[in-house]
Design a protein around this motif. Structure first.
Motif, PDB file in Angstrom:
ATOM      1  N   LEU A 201       4.701  -1.450  13.760  1.00  0.00           N
ATOM      2  CA  LEU A 201       4.123  -2.616  14.430  1.00  0.00           C
ATOM      3  C   LEU A 201       2.915  -3.138  13.663  1.00  0.00           C
ATOM      4  O   LEU A 201       2.779  -4.332  13.408  1.00  0.00           O
ATOM      5  CB  LEU A 201       3.654  -2.219  15.834  1.00  0.00           C
ATOM      6  CG  LEU A 201       4.625  -2.420  16.994  1.00  0.00           C
ATOM      7  CD1 LEU A 201       3.932  -2.061  18.290  1.00  0.00           C
ATOM      8  CD2 LEU A 201       5.085  -3.871  17.035  1.00  0.00           C
ATOM      9  N   CYS A 202       2.074  -2.191  13.291  1.00  0.00           N
ATOM     10  CA  CYS A 202       0.851  -2.517  12.577  1.00  0.00           C
ATOM     11  C   CYS A 202       1.188  -3.213  11.260  1.00  0.00           C
ATOM     12  O   CYS A 202       0.572  -4.220  10.885  1.00  0.00           O
ATOM     13  CB  CYS A 202       0.102  -1.223  12.322  1.00  0.00           C
ATOM     14  SG  CYS A 202      -1.365  -1.432  11.364  1.00  0.00           S
ATOM     15  N   PHE A 203       2.188  -2.678  10.582  1.00  0.00           N
ATOM     16  CA  PHE A 203       2.613  -3.197   9.295  1.00  0.00           C
ATOM     17  C   PHE A 203       3.102  -4.638   9.428  1.00  0.00           C
ATOM     18  O   PHE A 203       2.710  -5.522   8.656  1.00  0.00           O
ATOM     19  CB  PHE A 203       3.729  -2.282   8.770  1.00  0.00           C
ATOM     20  CG  PHE A 203       4.162  -2.613   7.378  1.00  0.00           C
ATOM     21  CD1 PHE A 203       3.244  -2.682   6.343  1.00  0.00           C
ATOM     22  CD2 PHE A 203       5.501  -2.830   7.096  1.00  0.00           C
ATOM     23  CE1 PHE A 203       3.656  -2.968   5.058  1.00  0.00           C
ATOM     24  CE2 PHE A 203       5.914  -3.120   5.818  1.00  0.00           C
ATOM     25  CZ  PHE A 203       4.983  -3.187   4.785  1.00  0.00           C
ATOM     26  N   VAL A 204       3.933  -4.876  10.444  1.00  0.00           N
ATOM     27  CA  VAL A 204       4.454  -6.225  10.676  1.00  0.00           C
ATOM     28  C   VAL A 204       3.313  -7.196  10.946  1.00  0.00           C
ATOM     29  O   VAL A 204       3.244  -8.272  10.367  1.00  0.00           O
ATOM     30  CB  VAL A 204       5.452  -6.210  11.854  1.00  0.00           C
ATOM     31  CG1 VAL A 204       5.814  -7.624  12.269  1.00  0.00           C
ATOM     32  CG2 VAL A 204       6.699  -5.425  11.473  1.00  0.00           C
ATOM     33  N   ASN A 205       2.386  -6.792  11.795  1.00  0.00           N
ATOM     34  CA  ASN A 205       1.216  -7.614  12.102  1.00  0.00           C
ATOM     35  C   ASN A 205       0.433  -7.975  10.849  1.00  0.00           C
ATOM     36  O   ASN A 205       0.050  -9.121  10.641  1.00  0.00           O
ATOM     37  CB  ASN A 205       0.267  -6.860  13.045  1.00  0.00           C
ATOM     38  CG  ASN A 205       0.604  -7.132  14.479  1.00  0.00           C
ATOM     39  OD1 ASN A 205       1.570  -7.841  14.756  1.00  0.00           O
ATOM     40  ND2 ASN A 205      -0.173  -6.578  15.377  1.00  0.00           N
TER      41      ASN A 205
ATOM     42  N   PHE B 165      -4.626   2.093  14.057  1.00  0.00           N
ATOM     43  CA  PHE B 165      -5.032   3.348  13.436  1.00  0.00           C
ATOM     44  C   PHE B 165      -5.738   4.259  14.435  1.00  0.00           C
ATOM     45  O   PHE B 165      -5.421   5.434  14.580  1.00  0.00           O
ATOM     46  CB  PHE B 165      -5.948   3.081  12.241  1.00  0.00           C
ATOM     47  CG  PHE B 165      -6.560   4.337  11.698  1.00  0.00           C
ATOM     48  CD1 PHE B 165      -5.801   5.198  10.923  1.00  0.00           C
ATOM     49  CD2 PHE B 165      -7.871   4.677  11.992  1.00  0.00           C
ATOM     50  CE1 PHE B 165      -6.354   6.371  10.434  1.00  0.00           C
ATOM     51  CE2 PHE B 165      -8.419   5.856  11.506  1.00  0.00           C
ATOM     52  CZ  PHE B 165      -7.659   6.700  10.730  1.00  0.00           C
ATOM     53  N   TRP B 166      -6.692   3.687  15.166  1.00  0.00           N
ATOM     54  CA  TRP B 166      -7.477   4.498  16.107  1.00  0.00           C
ATOM     55  C   TRP B 166      -6.628   4.931  17.289  1.00  0.00           C
ATOM     56  O   TRP B 166      -6.801   6.034  17.813  1.00  0.00           O
ATOM     57  CB  TRP B 166      -8.711   3.724  16.561  1.00  0.00           C
ATOM     58  CG  TRP B 166      -9.603   3.456  15.387  1.00  0.00           C
ATOM     59  CD1 TRP B 166      -9.715   2.291  14.699  1.00  0.00           C
ATOM     60  CD2 TRP B 166     -10.432   4.406  14.725  1.00  0.00           C
ATOM     61  NE1 TRP B 166     -10.573   2.440  13.655  1.00  0.00           N
ATOM     62  CE2 TRP B 166     -11.036   3.731  13.634  1.00  0.00           C
ATOM     63  CE3 TRP B 166     -10.730   5.748  14.936  1.00  0.00           C
ATOM     64  CZ2 TRP B 166     -11.919   4.374  12.771  1.00  0.00           C
ATOM     65  CZ3 TRP B 166     -11.613   6.366  14.082  1.00  0.00           C
ATOM     66  CH2 TRP B 166     -12.190   5.684  13.022  1.00  0.00           C
TER      67      TRP B 166
ATOM     68  N   LEU C 136       2.953   6.117   6.200  1.00  0.00           N
ATOM     69  CA  LEU C 136       1.999   5.099   5.768  1.00  0.00           C
ATOM     70  C   LEU C 136       2.174   4.796   4.275  1.00  0.00           C
ATOM     71  O   LEU C 136       2.093   3.641   3.844  1.00  0.00           O
ATOM     72  CB  LEU C 136       0.576   5.596   6.046  1.00  0.00           C
ATOM     73  CG  LEU C 136      -0.568   4.644   5.678  1.00  0.00           C
ATOM     74  CD1 LEU C 136      -0.449   3.352   6.465  1.00  0.00           C
ATOM     75  CD2 LEU C 136      -1.904   5.301   5.955  1.00  0.00           C
ATOM     76  N   LEU C 137       2.448   5.863   3.512  1.00  0.00           N
ATOM     77  CA  LEU C 137       2.678   5.682   2.075  1.00  0.00           C
ATOM     78  C   LEU C 137       3.844   4.724   1.844  1.00  0.00           C
ATOM     79  O   LEU C 137       3.785   3.866   0.961  1.00  0.00           O
ATOM     80  CB  LEU C 137       2.993   7.036   1.425  1.00  0.00           C
ATOM     81  CG  LEU C 137       1.804   7.956   1.152  1.00  0.00           C
ATOM     82  CD1 LEU C 137       2.300   9.276   0.599  1.00  0.00           C
ATOM     83  CD2 LEU C 137       0.850   7.287   0.168  1.00  0.00           C
ATOM     84  N   GLY C 138       4.870   4.878   2.660  1.00  0.00           N
ATOM     85  CA  GLY C 138       6.047   4.005   2.551  1.00  0.00           C
ATOM     86  C   GLY C 138       5.639   2.546   2.716  1.00  0.00           C
ATOM     87  O   GLY C 138       6.005   1.693   1.900  1.00  0.00           O
TER      88      GLY C 138
END
Lengths: 250, 315
Positions: A34-38, A62-63, A119-121
């Motif tokens: 989700l974070c990545f898409v955002n 993250f938090w 996250l590395l991905g």
């Protein structure tokens, strides 16, 4: 050493032998996604000067991941063993209390670091499809993961401490959650003191996890932050050791 | 092997064990017998270095359980009450985990695991998950764990609780076999268990030792006043006359049984066995004798007599 490694393997076996490990990893994957898409949407709509890793930390994801996952990972470490009675069989083998505490902590840490691997991905995808390979250099990545590691160590030791205090996993998780959230909220105190001078403002600046993490994500490894995380981790591991040992106090 | 001196354990609010002293020699199988809450588990937890005593000393194989806990732990195999196991592990995996934890090397642990699995009859379930095994098998896994590092002293807290009669028999046999090589301390509140397996019994009640002896000796002590029952077909007056003549008979009672038989309950003088004399009498007179028994106190009677609350008033 042998006993320590045997227990670490048992910890990991316990996490992956039950649903806990997989549930935590899938939730983390979902939130990271989700974070990545955002992030990608934000980057596409307007250009930014900030490093990508820093953008990631400025989101709540993250938090959220850290605060939610840490108590779940550590809640079982002592509480479950005490509840099921295996703590008694463990403590009547020739292992020291210190070894047990360190093994529980190491097991939790290994799982925690594994949890962040996706996250590395995400990072490699950004790197591959953007035309700027210098956006994410190895050093920044390294310092980011160092930040994740240090923050994780503090939260794992805190969770182990909460778990050692009780035989109920729910209470252990809630305790760790309360402690973790309180520590995190100290960051906002420093924000409200921002701009002001005086010892109080300075003190809270040292406690600001948000501030520390921003530095790490920018590639700045501040020794003050290093000292802060390692000393607090040691403190909570020491307290955990004392709690475990208290069983043998007269 | 075990030397306990003046051991006291106080929890907040109550005292579990009060001024306990006993010794257990090498190679003995000793049973701790007592009702629930008598302090059996407390003693075992102290001996296995899980928690300290409030006062007093306990030594295992010459090592103090408080100051030299590591040495003691190396020498004991302990199976706690309710036999806690990691239920998500497989049998062999669990035993390997425990063996490595107890400091056995790779090759040595493999070898020992094979031996204890054979000994405890676990070979055919070695790949099964512990949580899916029957209670009997789980109990054997606990036993195998206690044995895996060849301890000098094996401490088993209620090893047969919750098992069916066949499983109980198997576990008892296993404990008996263990006694040939190890010192064993078991706790139980099931009387036949100590009668069958133990060479010595300590009867505990409210944290104190009330009696300590072999099961046979305890019976001997208690059987003072035990009666001999004889059923003889003879006229009642003649029987009474005979009993009065025999000096070893302290007291007697003759009552009618079926048909011509009379039931005689004879109380002998302490330490005298009346049975041969009775048999000789019946043969001499040509009286049919169809039953001749001595009423034996079982350990159960001993236990009830020793532990019942109004004991002080009796004495």
């Amino acid at each position: 050493m042998q006993a320590w490694w045997t227990m670490v393997r048992r910890e990991l076996g316990g996490i992956f032998g039950s649903w806990t490990g997989y549930v935590v990893i899938s939730v983390v994957l979902f939130l990271l996604g989700l974070c990545f898409v955002n992030l990608l949407q934000a980057l596409n709509s307007e250009p930014t000067e900030q490093p990508v890793m820093e953008l990631f930390y400025s989101t709540y994801y993250f938090w959220l991941i850290l605060l939610l996952a840490a108590p779940i990972i550590t809640m079982r470490s002592f509480a479950l063993e005490k509840y099921s009675g295996t703590f008694e069989t463990l403590m009547t083998t020739p292992v020291s209390d210190f070894q047990v505490v360190m093994a529980k902590f190491t097991g939790a840490m290994i799982f925690y670091m594994m949890m962040w691997l996706p996250l590395l991905g995400c990072i490699f995808i950004v790197r591959h499809y953007s035309n700027a390979p210098d956006v994410l250099d190895v050093a920044t990545l390294g310092s980011t993961f160092l930040g994740i590691f240090l923050l994780g160590a503090l939260y794992m030791s805190l969770g182990c401490f909460a778990s050692a205090l009780t035989r109920n996993q729910i209470i252990a998780a809630m305790g760790a959650f309360a402690l973790g959230i309180s520590l995190f909220l100290l960051s906002f105190l420093s924000i409200s003191f921002a701009g002001r001078t005086g010892w109080l403002a300075q003190l809270f600046a040292h406690f600001s996890l948000l501030e520390h993490m921003r530095d790490f994500a920018r590639g700045v490894v501040d020794t003050r932050a290093l000292a802060f995380y390692s000393s607090l981790t040691v403190l909570f591991l020491f307290l955990t050791h004392k709690v475990v040992e208290s069983r043998r106090w007269k | 092997m075990i030397e306990v001196e003046n051991l006291t354990k106080r929890y907040t609010g109550h005292t579990a064990v009060t001024g306990l002293s006993f010794t257990v020699g090498r190679g003995e199988i000793v049973g701790l017998l007592g009702p629930n809450g008598a302090g059996k588990s407390t003693i075992m937890r102290i001996l296995s270095c899980y928690m300290p005593a409030t006062s007093g000393t306990a030594r295992v194989a010459g090592y103090d359980v408080f100051t030299q806990a590591d040495e003691v732990r190396r020498r004991i195999g302990y199976m706690p009450e309710n036999n806690p196991l990691h239920r998500d592990m497989r049998v062999r995996e669990y035993l390997k985990f425990r063996a490595r934890l107890k400091g056995l090397g790779r090759a040595r642990s493999r070898e020992r695991i094979d031996v204890v699995m054979q000994q405890c009859g676990l070979t055919e379930v070695s790949r099964r998950i512990i949580g899916q095994l029957s209670k009997g098998f789980q109990q054997r896994v606990g036993l195998a764990d206690a044995l895996v590092h060849e301890p000098e002293l094996i401490i088993l807290d209620e090893p047969t609780i919750g098992l069916d009669p066949n499983q109980i028999r198997a576990v008892r046999q296993l404990i008996k076999d263990l006694g040939q090589k190890h010192t064993v301390l078991i706790s139980t509140h099931i009387l036949p268990e100590v009668e069958m397996t133990c060479s010595r019994v300590l009867i505990l009640h409210q944290g104190r030792i009330l009696a300590a002896d072999t099961p046979e000796n305890l019976q001997k002590i208690m059987s003072d006043g035990g009666q001999v029952i004889a059923e003889i077909a003879a006229p009642e007056e003649e029987l009474r006359a005979c009993w009065e003549e025999i000096p070893e008979v302290e007291d007697f009672d003759v009552s009618a049984a079926e048909g011509e038989y009379r039931r005689c309950a004879l109380t002998p003088r302490p330490g005298v066995d009346l049975r041969p004399a009775i048999f000789a009498l019946a043969r001499e007179r040509g009286w049919p004798l169809r039953e001749l028994t001595r009423s034996r106190y079982s350990l159960e009677d001993i236990f009830v007599r020793v532990t019942r609350p109004d004991k002080e008033e009796d004495n």
